[in-house]
Design an enzyme around this catalytic site. Structure first.
Site, PDB file in Angstrom:
ATOM      1  N   TYR A 203      78.383  52.612  56.510  1.00 57.18           N
ATOM      2  CA  TYR A 203      77.638  52.555  55.244  1.00 57.18           C
ATOM      3  C   TYR A 203      77.709  51.116  54.745  1.00 57.18           C
ATOM      4  O   TYR A 203      78.002  50.205  55.527  1.00 57.18           O
ATOM      5  CB  TYR A 203      78.311  53.579  54.304  1.00 57.18           C
ATOM      6  CG  TYR A 203      77.557  53.923  53.064  1.00 57.18           C
ATOM      7  CD1 TYR A 203      76.277  54.448  53.120  1.00 57.18           C
ATOM      8  CD2 TYR A 203      78.142  53.744  51.806  1.00 57.18           C
ATOM      9  CE1 TYR A 203      75.584  54.777  51.956  1.00 57.18           C
ATOM     10  CE2 TYR A 203      77.466  54.075  50.641  1.00 57.18           C
ATOM     11  CZ  TYR A 203      76.187  54.584  50.724  1.00 57.18           C
ATOM     12  OH  TYR A 203      75.513  54.908  49.575  1.00 57.18           O
ATOM     13  N   ARG A 256      62.685  48.261  50.493  1.00 57.20           N
ATOM     14  CA  ARG A 256      63.755  47.630  49.699  1.00 57.20           C
ATOM     15  C   ARG A 256      65.083  48.163  50.208  1.00 57.20           C
ATOM     16  O   ARG A 256      65.695  49.028  49.599  1.00 57.20           O
ATOM     17  CB  ARG A 256      63.544  47.969  48.210  1.00 57.20           C
ATOM     18  CG  ARG A 256      64.342  47.115  47.277  1.00 57.20           C
ATOM     19  CD  ARG A 256      65.232  47.952  46.379  1.00 57.20           C
ATOM     20  NE  ARG A 256      66.308  48.590  47.117  1.00 57.20           N
ATOM     21  CZ  ARG A 256      67.142  49.503  46.623  1.00 57.20           C
ATOM     22  NH1 ARG A 256      66.997  49.945  45.406  1.00 57.20           N
ATOM     23  NH2 ARG A 256      68.115  50.020  47.353  1.00 57.20           N
ATOM     24  N   LYS A 274      73.076  57.529  55.328  1.00 57.92           N
ATOM     25  CA  LYS A 274      73.180  58.420  54.162  1.00 57.92           C
ATOM     26  C   LYS A 274      73.443  59.856  54.625  1.00 57.92           C
ATOM     27  O   LYS A 274      74.228  60.582  54.015  1.00 57.92           O
ATOM     28  CB  LYS A 274      71.885  58.374  53.335  1.00 57.92           C
ATOM     29  CG  LYS A 274      71.649  57.061  52.627  1.00 57.92           C
ATOM     30  CD  LYS A 274      72.315  56.996  51.258  1.00 57.92           C
ATOM     31  CE  LYS A 274      72.155  55.607  50.652  1.00 57.92           C
ATOM     32  NZ  LYS A 274      72.891  55.443  49.388  1.00 57.92           N
ATOM     33  N   GLU A 346      64.848  57.119  49.492  1.00 59.95           N
ATOM     34  CA  GLU A 346      65.885  56.098  49.567  1.00 59.95           C
ATOM     35  C   GLU A 346      65.278  54.730  49.836  1.00 59.95           C
ATOM     36  O   GLU A 346      64.489  54.570  50.782  1.00 59.95           O
ATOM     37  CB  GLU A 346      66.861  56.462  50.700  1.00 59.95           C
ATOM     38  CG  GLU A 346      68.137  55.669  50.687  1.00 59.95           C
ATOM     39  CD  GLU A 346      69.086  56.023  49.538  1.00 59.95           C
ATOM     40  OE1 GLU A 346      69.354  57.228  49.346  1.00 59.95           O
ATOM     41  OE2 GLU A 346      69.546  55.102  48.851  1.00 59.95           O
ATOM     42  N   ASP A 347      65.639  53.781  49.044  1.00 58.45           N
ATOM     43  CA  ASP A 347      65.300  52.375  49.252  1.00 58.45           C
ATOM     44  C   ASP A 347      63.800  52.111  49.400  1.00 58.45           C
ATOM     45  O   ASP A 347      63.366  51.323  50.245  1.00 58.45           O
ATOM     46  CB  ASP A 347      66.096  51.816  50.443  1.00 58.45           C
ATOM     47  CG  ASP A 347      67.588  51.728  50.099  1.00 58.45           C
ATOM     48  OD1 ASP A 347      67.975  52.202  49.022  1.00 58.45           O
ATOM     49  OD2 ASP A 347      68.358  51.190  50.906  1.00 58.45           O
ATOM     50  N   ASP A 369      67.679  58.650  45.137  1.00 57.25           N
ATOM     51  CA  ASP A 369      69.078  58.248  45.106  1.00 57.25           C
ATOM     52  C   ASP A 369      69.282  56.962  44.307  1.00 57.25           C
ATOM     53  O   ASP A 369      70.269  56.810  43.591  1.00 57.25           O
ATOM     54  CB  ASP A 369      69.521  58.044  46.560  1.00 57.25           C
ATOM     55  CG  ASP A 369      71.009  57.867  46.699  1.00 57.25           C
ATOM     56  OD1 ASP A 369      71.754  58.454  45.900  1.00 57.25           O
ATOM     57  OD2 ASP A 369      71.423  57.153  47.624  1.00 57.25           O
ATOM     58  N   ASP A 370      68.353  56.028  44.448  1.00 60.58           N
ATOM     59  CA  ASP A 370      68.521  54.716  43.815  1.00 60.58           C
ATOM     60  C   ASP A 370      68.297  54.794  42.305  1.00 60.58           C
ATOM     61  O   ASP A 370      68.900  54.043  41.550  1.00 60.58           O
ATOM     62  CB  ASP A 370      67.557  53.711  44.444  1.00 60.58           C
ATOM     63  CG  ASP A 370      67.792  53.630  45.936  1.00 60.58           C
ATOM     64  OD1 ASP A 370      68.873  53.191  46.335  1.00 60.58           O
ATOM     65  OD2 ASP A 370      66.913  54.065  46.711  1.00 60.58           O
ATOM     66  N   ASN A 478      73.942  45.841  46.433  1.00 65.68           N
ATOM     67  CA  ASN A 478      74.468  45.954  47.798  1.00 65.68           C
ATOM     68  C   ASN A 478      73.616  45.154  48.775  1.00 65.68           C
ATOM     69  O   ASN A 478      72.449  44.914  48.508  1.00 65.68           O
ATOM     70  CB  ASN A 478      74.445  47.422  48.228  1.00 65.68           C
ATOM     71  CG  ASN A 478      75.351  48.260  47.368  1.00 65.68           C
ATOM     72  OD1 ASN A 478      76.511  47.933  47.164  1.00 65.68           O
ATOM     73  ND2 ASN A 478      74.812  49.350  46.847  1.00 65.68           N
ATOM     74  N   ASN A 522      79.301  53.529  43.670  1.00 67.69           N
ATOM     75  CA  ASN A 522      78.235  53.723  44.665  1.00 67.69           C
ATOM     76  C   ASN A 522      77.766  55.175  44.610  1.00 67.69           C
ATOM     77  O   ASN A 522      78.583  56.094  44.457  1.00 67.69           O
ATOM     78  CB  ASN A 522      78.766  53.399  46.059  1.00 67.69           C
ATOM     79  CG  ASN A 522      77.654  53.313  47.082  1.00 67.69           C
ATOM     80  OD1 ASN A 522      77.010  54.317  47.393  1.00 67.69           O
ATOM     81  ND2 ASN A 522      77.408  52.126  47.600  1.00 67.69           N
TER      82      ASN A 522
HETATM   83  O1  LIG Z   1      73.284  52.400  49.954  1.00 67.01           O
HETATM   84  C1  LIG Z   1      74.080  52.062  49.060  1.00 67.01           C
HETATM   85  O2  LIG Z   1      75.183  51.591  49.284  1.00 67.01           O
HETATM   86  C2  LIG Z   1      73.706  52.301  47.632  1.00 67.01           C
HETATM   87  C3  LIG Z   1      72.246  52.335  47.489  1.00 67.01           C
HETATM   88  O3  LIG Z   1      71.628  53.374  47.483  1.00 67.01           O
HETATM   89  C4  LIG Z   1      71.528  51.052  47.498  1.00 67.01           C
HETATM   90  O4  LIG Z   1      72.140  49.996  47.317  1.00 67.01           O
HETATM   91  O5  LIG Z   1      70.321  51.106  47.703  1.00 67.01           O
HETATM   92 MG   LIG Z   2      69.662  53.092  48.242  1.00 64.49          MG
END
Ligand SMILES: O=C([O-])CC(=O)C(=O)O
Ligand SMILES: [Mg+2]
Length: 622
Positions: A203, A256, A274, A346-347, A369-370, A478, A522
């Site tokens: 991770y 992203r 994840k 995610e992202d 999640d973000d 991060n 986190n």
């Molecule tokens: O993945 C991680 O550590 C936390 C998160 O969702 C990000 O930074 O986008």
């Molecule tokens: Mg993320």
């Protein structure tokens, strides 16, 4: 039946901020940093006098919760499907048996008992040297393995020894991925038993580097790749995945990735990582997890010119083309897996993240999640920190550096919790939260979520320290390279007074003879348990109150001992118990809101969560 707009979390507020006045002269204030508040990709600037609570915000305030509840009461819109995703029959028609799916293509899956060489090559069932004598006889393994019969414990010891010998984090990452592809149970045994040591490997921060170099380290595909080439065929693509009963999908479009920006198709490392955490930390079965990358191209020139790049070599599709592909995907997901599959976004870049959550929050079980996971974990940390810094939540003043997904999501959830506590309208709570720097405010809590590293300078931390006995400083971006400051800097510049947590882990720091351990703020604390709670209750929609429930449960699990050490999060070593409690609290809320479908409600939800959790212990084969 009409499909009433049901505001998902944080949508309209972002819209209003976007529409807000953009002022280029926002630099330099008492805290000494600029008013730049976008993530890497958004690069937005927000005027320093644009308070979080704007007139436009007010118009839309309160719609989300009220409309959700009203819709539920009226029984009208929550369960409606958008016309294109409505299916009559054909739901979870895996083998192509229903009349309704006559015109659809079918994958001719055959299930057979693995034995011999193919058993050793099957990561789900392979036990390596741990196959017993009896199993070696019964499953045609004689001679295919050396004579020794090992225990799982010994295998674990051997692998940990070898992983510890690698000096380069990426080598550890590759070793872990190899293990996952070779012997899945052993992979999870290692991850579960050594979570604090291996989390930074599978991770953040290492997964960030892995994504940057994904093309070079790519061995076997670990999830589904859905690119523009698959347009019109996404349902077929889903049917190519060997597992049928999917409970959690983590999907990215790679635009992203952490704070590293657009990594295109190579963002796949994130859904894979994840979901490994979903299983190891939250106990969701690996077979029920599906990592997906949507490839619409990349604007990353470096990758476009990289001969080892694994994605489409074109610039990102945007607008209608992008949304059409996403819509086809979301429709196919529901058609193939039904109402209760959780889709975790995610992202995604800001501009798409909010829109997708708004659009599909009414028709699918979706979670960003973000925006939402990070909000829930930060609220928990802030509530826990009150024991150390004093005061009640509404008494504090929050300053954010970064008004993207995380910043906006956190601000909203904190405001929601404040208004629940004070019974005052959420507009009032928002006045305590600043998404931009201003001369007049004296923040007690500083939250960095800009995706840009090194923005909490010495000046900033010193200013926080001069105004507060114990400044709460959260550097959330991060991976480590993008952290707003390091733990060492936070403790040094605050002379050991800061209560500090960061998105990516830092080793304990020694300052003036005292050791300071910082926490990891986190979303990994939240999403695994949150998802498990949705799964065990059979929830069909995510509601803001579930995020509060997850957050409350996490904050409650910080022990006196943790506080004594200046920690505002419990250690990850207890994460499975923590996740079970979070799951139970989230599931309870789902039942309370009438959003749970698994009936009757289990009496003891913690026990239920624990009993549902995946165990990596080898099974005996008949
Ligand atoms: O993945 C991680 O550590 C936390 C998160 O969702 C990000 O930074 O986008
Ligand atoms: Mg993320």
């Amino acid at each position: 039946m009409g499909c009433k707009q049901l505001d998902a979390f944080g949508l309209y507020r972002l819209g209003s901020i976007k529409k807000g006045k953009v002022d280029k002269d926002t630099e330099g204030t008492n805290l000494g940093f600029s008013g730049c508040c976008g993530t890497n990709s958004s690069k937005r600037k927000i005027s320093k006098d644009q308070h979080y609570n704007t007139g436009e915000d007010k118009k839309v305030i309160g719609r989300e919760m009220e409309s959700t509840l009203k819709a539920l009461r009226d029984g009208e819109s929550v369960l409606d499907l958008s016309p294109r995703s409505t299916v009559s029959g054909g739901v979870e028609d895996i083998y192509g048996e229903d009349r309704a799916t006559e015109d659809q293509l079918v994958t001719p899956w055959i299930f057979s008992v693995a034995s011999g060489y193919s058993l050793l090559r099957d990561p789900q069932y392979n036990k390596g040297l741990s196959f017993t004598e009896k199993e070696r006889d019964a499953h045609y393994l004689r001679g295919l393995l050396p004579p020794t019969v090992s225990t799982q414990q010994l295998q674990e010891k051997k692998l940990m020894n070898s992983i510890r010998q690698y000096q380069v984090p990426l080598q550890k990452y590759v070793a872990m991925m190899d293990l996952q592809e070779r012997n899945e149970r052993l992979f999870y045994k290692l991850l579960i038993d050594n979570v604090e040591e291996l989390l930074p490997v599978v991770y953040t921060p290492t997964v960030g580097e892995a994504c940057q170099k994904y093309g070079s380290i790519f061995r076997r595909p670990q999830g589904l790749y859905i690119s523009l080439k698959e347009k019109g065929k996404i349902l077929e693509v889903l049917k190519n995945w060997p597992e049928r009963s999917i409970q959690v999908i983590v999907v990215t479009d790679g635009e992203r990735i952490l704070g590293l920006g657009d990594l295109g198709c190579q963002g796949m490392g994130i859904p894979v990582g994840k979901l490994a955490l979903y299983t190891a930390l939250g106990g969701v079965r690996p077979s029920a997890c599906l990592p997906i990358t949507i490839d619409v191209g990349t604007n990353n020139e470096k990758l476009l010119n990289d001969e080892f790049y694994i994605g489409l070599r074109q610039r990102r599709a945007t607008g209608q083309e992008y949304y059409d592909l996403m819509h086809e995907f979301m429709t196919a997901v529901k058609q193939n897996y039904g109402e209760k599959v959780l889709v975790q976004f995610e992202d995604f870049a800001n501009h798409n993240a909010f829109e997708l959550l708004a659009k599909y929050g009414t028709t699918h079980l979706v979670f960003n999640d973000d925006i939402q996971g990070t909000a829930s974990v930060v609220l928990a940390g802030v509530v826990a920190a009150l024991k150390l810094i004093g005061g009640t939540l509404p008494e504090h003043t929050f300053l954010f550096l970064g008004a993207g997904e995380a910043g906006t999501g956190i601000a909203e959830l904190i405001a929601l919790e404040m208004s629940k506590q004070t019974k005052a309208p959420i507009e009032e709570s928002r006045k305590k939260i600043w998404l931009v720097d201003s001369k007049v405010i004296k923040p007690t809590v500083l939250i960095g979520s800009s995706g840009v590293g090194r923005t909490f300078t010495k000046e900033v931390v010193e200013a926080m320290t001069s105004n507060n006995d114990k400044p709460l400083i959260l550097a959330l971006s991060n991976p480590t390279s993008q952290s707003e400051c390091t733990a060492e800097e936070a403790y040094q510049w605050s002379e050991g007074r800061a209560i500090f947590a960061s998105g990516s882990p830092f080793d304990p720091v020694e300052y003036k003879g005292k050791v300071y351990a910082s926490g990891q703020a986190n979303n990994a604390y939240i999403f695994p348990g949150f998802g498990l709670g949705l799964v065990i209750s059979g929830a069909i929609r995510v509601h803001d109150d579930m995020l509060l429930a997850a957050s409350e449960s996490l904050a409650k699990q910080v022990s006196e001992e943790n506080y004594k050490n200046g920690l505002i999060y419990p250690p990850f070593s207890n994460i499975r118990r923590i996740s079970a409690n979070i799951a139970a609290n989230v599931a309870a809320k789902a039942y309370e809101l009438g959003l749970a479908t698994r009936l009757p409600r289990p009496q003891n939800l913690v026990k239920c969560a624990e009993s549902c959790m995946y165990t990596p212990v080898y099974r005996n084969y008949r």
